[in-house]
Scaffold this motif. Structure first.
Motif, mmCIF file in Angstrom:
data_model
loop_
_atom_site.group_PDB
_atom_site.id
_atom_site.type_symbol
_atom_site.label_atom_id
_atom_site.label_comp_id
_atom_site.label_asym_id
_atom_site.label_seq_id
_atom_site.Cartn_x
_atom_site.Cartn_y
_atom_site.Cartn_z
ATOM 1 N N ARG A 236 4.447 1.665 1.720
ATOM 2 C CA ARG A 236 5.314 2.426 1.499
ATOM 3 C C ARG A 236 4.403 4.487 1.480
ATOM 4 O O ARG A 236 3.481 4.219 1.409
ATOM 5 N N ILE A 237 5.436 4.990 2.225
ATOM 6 C CA ILE A 237 5.045 6.252 2.562
ATOM 7 C C ILE A 237 6.015 7.335 2.133
ATOM 8 O O ILE A 237 7.142 6.918 3.012
ATOM 9 N N ARG A 238 5.227 8.453 2.297
ATOM 10 C CA ARG A 238 6.576 9.472 2.382
ATOM 11 C C ARG A 238 5.664 11.219 2.615
ATOM 12 O O ARG A 238 4.369 10.730 2.670
ATOM 13 N N PRO B 59 5.535 12.417 11.357
ATOM 14 C CA PRO B 59 5.556 11.150 11.862
ATOM 15 C C PRO B 59 3.959 10.427 11.521
ATOM 16 O O PRO B 59 3.135 10.308 11.911
ATOM 17 N N PHE B 60 5.026 9.478 11.352
ATOM 18 C CA PHE B 60 3.256 8.309 10.496
ATOM 19 C C PHE B 60 3.287 7.344 11.942
ATOM 20 O O PHE B 60 4.170 6.999 12.249
ATOM 21 N N HIS B 61 1.685 7.161 12.131
ATOM 22 C CA HIS B 61 1.459 6.125 12.879
ATOM 23 C C HIS B 61 0.459 5.503 12.975
ATOM 24 O O HIS B 61 -0.540 5.493 11.844
ATOM 25 N N MET B 62 0.234 3.791 12.727
ATOM 26 C CA MET B 62 -1.027 3.132 12.784
ATOM 27 C C MET B 62 -1.529 2.643 13.957
ATOM 28 O O MET B 62 -0.664 2.327 14.678
ATOM 29 N N ARG C 142 0.505 -1.115 -0.488
ATOM 30 C CA ARG C 142 -0.449 0.468 -0.160
ATOM 31 C C ARG C 142 0.347 1.606 -0.214
ATOM 32 O O ARG C 142 2.079 1.190 0.624
ATOM 33 N N ILE C 143 0.334 2.194 -0.537
ATOM 34 C CA ILE C 143 1.243 3.820 -0.453
ATOM 35 C C ILE C 143 0.362 4.641 -0.396
ATOM 36 O O ILE C 143 -1.053 4.131 0.201
ATOM 37 N N PHE C 144 1.291 4.900 0.835
ATOM 38 C CA PHE C 144 1.160 6.801 1.500
ATOM 39 C C PHE C 144 1.040 7.831 1.240
ATOM 40 O O PHE C 144 2.833 7.842 1.805
ATOM 41 N N GLU C 145 0.437 8.874 0.775
ATOM 42 C CA GLU C 145 1.888 9.953 0.664
ATOM 43 C C GLU C 145 0.549 11.180 1.467
ATOM 44 O O GLU C 145 -0.362 11.201 1.904
ATOM 45 N N LEU C 146 1.724 11.839 2.505
ATOM 46 C CA LEU C 146 1.635 12.786 3.170
ATOM 47 C C LEU C 146 0.958 14.259 2.329
ATOM 48 O O LEU C 146 1.704 14.781 2.078
ATOM 49 N N TYR D 232 -9.710 0.574 12.267
ATOM 50 C CA TYR D 232 -8.373 1.527 12.854
ATOM 51 C C TYR D 232 -7.697 2.535 12.186
ATOM 52 O O TYR D 232 -8.559 2.891 11.079
ATOM 53 N N MET D 233 -7.088 3.468 12.820
ATOM 54 C CA MET D 233 -6.920 4.412 12.085
ATOM 55 C C MET D 233 -5.354 4.570 12.194
ATOM 56 O O MET D 233 -4.164 4.111 11.953
ATOM 57 N N TYR D 234 -4.926 4.990 10.848
ATOM 58 C CA TYR D 234 -3.331 6.130 10.803
ATOM 59 C C TYR D 234 -3.469 7.637 10.680
ATOM 60 O O TYR D 234 -4.338 8.124 9.600
ATOM 61 N N HIS D 235 -2.433 8.069 10.778
ATOM 62 C CA HIS D 235 -2.062 8.928 10.358
ATOM 63 C C HIS D 235 -0.542 10.092 11.047
ATOM 64 O O HIS D 235 0.259 9.286 11.270
#
Ligand code: C2O
Ligand code: CU
Ligand code: CU
Length: 471
Positions: free
Chosen positions: A387-389, A398-401, A345-349, A450-453
Motif C-alpha cells: 500500500r503506497i501513497r 511515480p513509485f517503482h520497485m 507493507r506500507i510505503f509513505e513517500l 533491490y530498490m524501491y523508490h
C-alpha cells in the motif's frame, strides 16, 4: 553601413530563423542489437560523447557505444545473454536493468558499482514475458545526472506469444521505439545537468522535448497499423500524450507485458520510468501529430493553460504498407487474489521543507535511503500487497520497485481502469492509497538488495528510496 544592405541582412536572418524553426529532423532510431545475432554476447561501452541535437552544434553528452543514449537490445524469453558493460566515462556508475526480473546481483542497482575503466560482466537470464524495458545508471546520488547526460537505452523482450501475434514487428519501421525526454538548450547546446534547491522539489523539468535524442522529429511510416513503444525517459516530467486530431489510439502493453486486449484511449498519462505500447491506425494515409501536455508537478483540479508540445510528426509513405494488425486478444494475465497475500507493507513517500519553502529532504516511511540499511525483507515466492501513497505535500510520485512486475488492486479506493490492468513496475501515487499485488521470484541478498523508490530522479537522489532483500 548601407541601410538597404542592413535591412536585407536583417531580413535574411529573420527568414533563416523562421526556416530553422519549421524544419523538422528525421527521428533517430537507436541501433538494434538482437541477442541471437550476437551469439548472446554483447559489449556495451559507456562513453563521453558530443551529440548534435542541432546541426553542427555539439553538446557534451554520454552514451552507450555512441554519443547519446544506447542501442536497443532484443532478448528472448528463456535465453541468457552475456553483457559486458565497460565504463569509459571517467567516473563510477552502474547500469540497472529497469523492468527485468533478474537477481539482485545482476540488477545494476547502487551496489553494482562499475569503477572507471572497469568492465561489469554479467549474464542476464530472461524468464519474463514479452515487454519493453530499459537500462540506465543507478549510482547513489548520481542517477539524475548520468541519465540526463544520455545514459539510457531499451531492452526489448520477445516470447512465443509476441512472435506469434500479428502485430507490426519491423523495428524502426512499423514498430518504433520512442524515448521521450526534456532538455534545455542555449544556442543549440544542451544545458549540462545542475539542480538548485528550488528545483529539487519538482525535479528537473526542461523546455524542449527530445525523442531518441532528436529535436522536433518526424518519422515516415508505411500505411496501415503503427506500433509505438513509448518510454518516458525524462528525469521528472509527467506527460499526457494524445493525437492532435483527438482521434483514439489503442494501448496494447504496459511496463511488464501485453494487456489482455487492446484498449481504445485518447489520452495516455506517463510518468518517468513508465513504458507503454500503443497502436495507431495510419491506413487513411494522413499525417498525424503525437502531442504531449506537460502536466504540472502539483496536484490540480483544472488543467487549463498547460504547455502542450509536439512529440512527433508521423508522415505516411503510401508506397509502403505494414502488414501488422491489431488483434483482439493479446495476452492472458493471471491475477492473484488479495486473500492469497501473506504480507502487507506500507510505503509513505514524504517531503520535508525548510523555512524558505524548499524541499530539503525526501524519504519513504521517515527513512532516507541508506545503502547500509535493509528496510524490508521479502520472502521469495510469496504474494504480498503493498500500500503506497504520497504522505505529504501536493506532489504525486511515480513509485517503482526492482526485480518484478506487479498488478494494481485499487487506486483511491477504486479498481484500476481497463487500461491500467496490465503488469507494471511504476505507478503514480497520490495522497490516497494505491494498492498493488506482487510476487518476487528472484533472490536479492543483503549484498545486492533491490530498490524501491520514486522515479523522479531528483527525489530518488535526495533519498526517496529504500532497499529490500528477497530470500
Ligand atoms: Cu529505473 Cu531503480 O530504476
Ligand atoms: Cu528499476
Ligand atoms: Cu517523487
Amino acid at each position: 553601413m548601407n541601410k538597404l544592405f542592413f535591412a536585407l541582412m536583417l531580413f535574411s536572418i529573420i527568414s533563416c530563423n523562421e526556416k530553422a524553426k519549421q524544419d523538422t529532423n528525421k527521428l533517430m532510431i537507436p541501433e538494434l542489437i538482437d541477442s541471437r545475432a550476437f551469439n548472446r554476447d554483447i559489449q556495451l561501452t559507456l562513453q563521453n560523447g558530443q551529440h548534435e541535437f542541432y546541426p553542427n552544434i555539439k553538446s557534451n553528452t554520454k552514451g552507450f557505444n555512441g554519443h547519446y543514449l544506447g542501442p536497443t537490445i532484443r532478448f528472448y524469453k528463456n535465453e541468457s545473454t552475456r553483457i559486458r558493460f565497460t565504463n569509459k566515462i571517467g567516473e563510477s556508475t552502474t547500469v540497472h536493468g529497469h523492468g527485468l526480473h533478474v537477481e539482485g546481483k545482476v540488477d545494476g542497482g547502487p551496489h553494482n558499482k562499475i569503477l572507471p575503466n572497469q568492465t561489469w560482466d554479467i549474464i542476464l537470464p530472461i524468464k519474463q514475458e514479452a515487454s519493453t524495458n530499459w537500462y540506465h545508471p543507478h549510482l547513489m546520488g548520481k542517477t539524475a545526472e548520468h541519465v540526463h547526460a544520455g545514459l539510457a537505452g531499451l531492452y526489448i523482450i520477445e516470447d512465443d506469444n509476441s512472435l506469434k501475434l500479428p502485430l507490426p514487428k519491423t523495428y524502426g519501421v512499423d514498430d518504433i521505439p520512442l524515448v521521450i525526454q526534456d532538455r534545455d538548450f542555449t544556442n543549440g547546446k544542451m544545458v549540462d545537468y545542475s539542480i538548485t534547491e528550488e528545483e529539487n522539489m519538482q525535479g528537473k523539468r526542461e523546455g524542449t522535448l527530445i525523442v531518441n535524442g532528436t529535436v522536433s522529429p518526424y518519422v515516415k511510416v508505411p500505411k496501415g497499423w503503427l506500433r509505438l513503444r513509448l518510454l518516458n525517459g525524462s528525469n521528472a516530467r509527467i506527460y499526457d500524450f494524445h493525437l492532435k486530431s483527438k482521434q483514439p489510439f489503442y494501448k496494447i502493453a504496459t511496463e511488464g507485458g501485453f494487456l489482455e486486449e487492446p484498449i481504445a484511449i485518447t489520452n495516455l498519462k506517463m510518468a518517468p520510468g513508465e513504458r507503454n505500447e500503443i497502436m495507431i491506425n495510419m491506413s487513411n494515409g494522413q499525417s498525424k501529430e503525437l502531442m504531449a501536455t506537460f502536466l504540472p508537478p502539483e496536484r490540480r483540479m483544472l488543467s487549463i493553460g498547460l504547455t502542450k508540445k509536439r512529440v512527433l510528426e508521423i508522415r505516411v509513405d503510401s508506397s509502403k504498407v505494414s502488414n501488422g494488425t491489431l488483434p483482439n486478444k493479446l495476452n492472458a494475465i493471471h491475477t492473484w487474489k488479495k486473500e492469497e497475500a501473506t504480507t502487507t507493507r506500507i510505503f509513505e513517500l514524504l517531503t520535508y521543507w525548510n523555512d524558505k519553502g524548499n524541499a530539503y529532504a525526501m524519504d519513504i516511511n521517515g527513512k532516507s535511503m541508506n545503502m547500509t540499511r535493509i528496510d524490508e525483507e521479502v520472502t521469495k515466492g510469496e504474494i504480498e500487497v503493498w500500500r503506497i501513497r504520497a504522505g505529504s505535500g501536493m506532489m504525486d510520485h511515480p513509485f517503482h520497485m526492482h526485480g518484478t512486475s506487479f498488478l494494481i488492486v485499487s487506486q483511491n479506493g477504486k479498481p484500476p481502469k481497463p487500461e491500467d490492468k496490465g503488469w507494471k513496475d511504476v505507478v503514480i501515487v497520490n495522497h490516497r492509497w494505491t494498492e498493488i499485488i506482487v510476487k518476487f521470484n528472484f533472490e536479492a541478498t543483503k549484498k545486492f538488495p533491490y530498490m524501491y523508490h520514486c522515479h523522479i530522479l531528483e527525489h530518488e537522489d535526495l533519498g526517496m528510496m529504500g532497499q529490500f532483500t528477497v530470500e
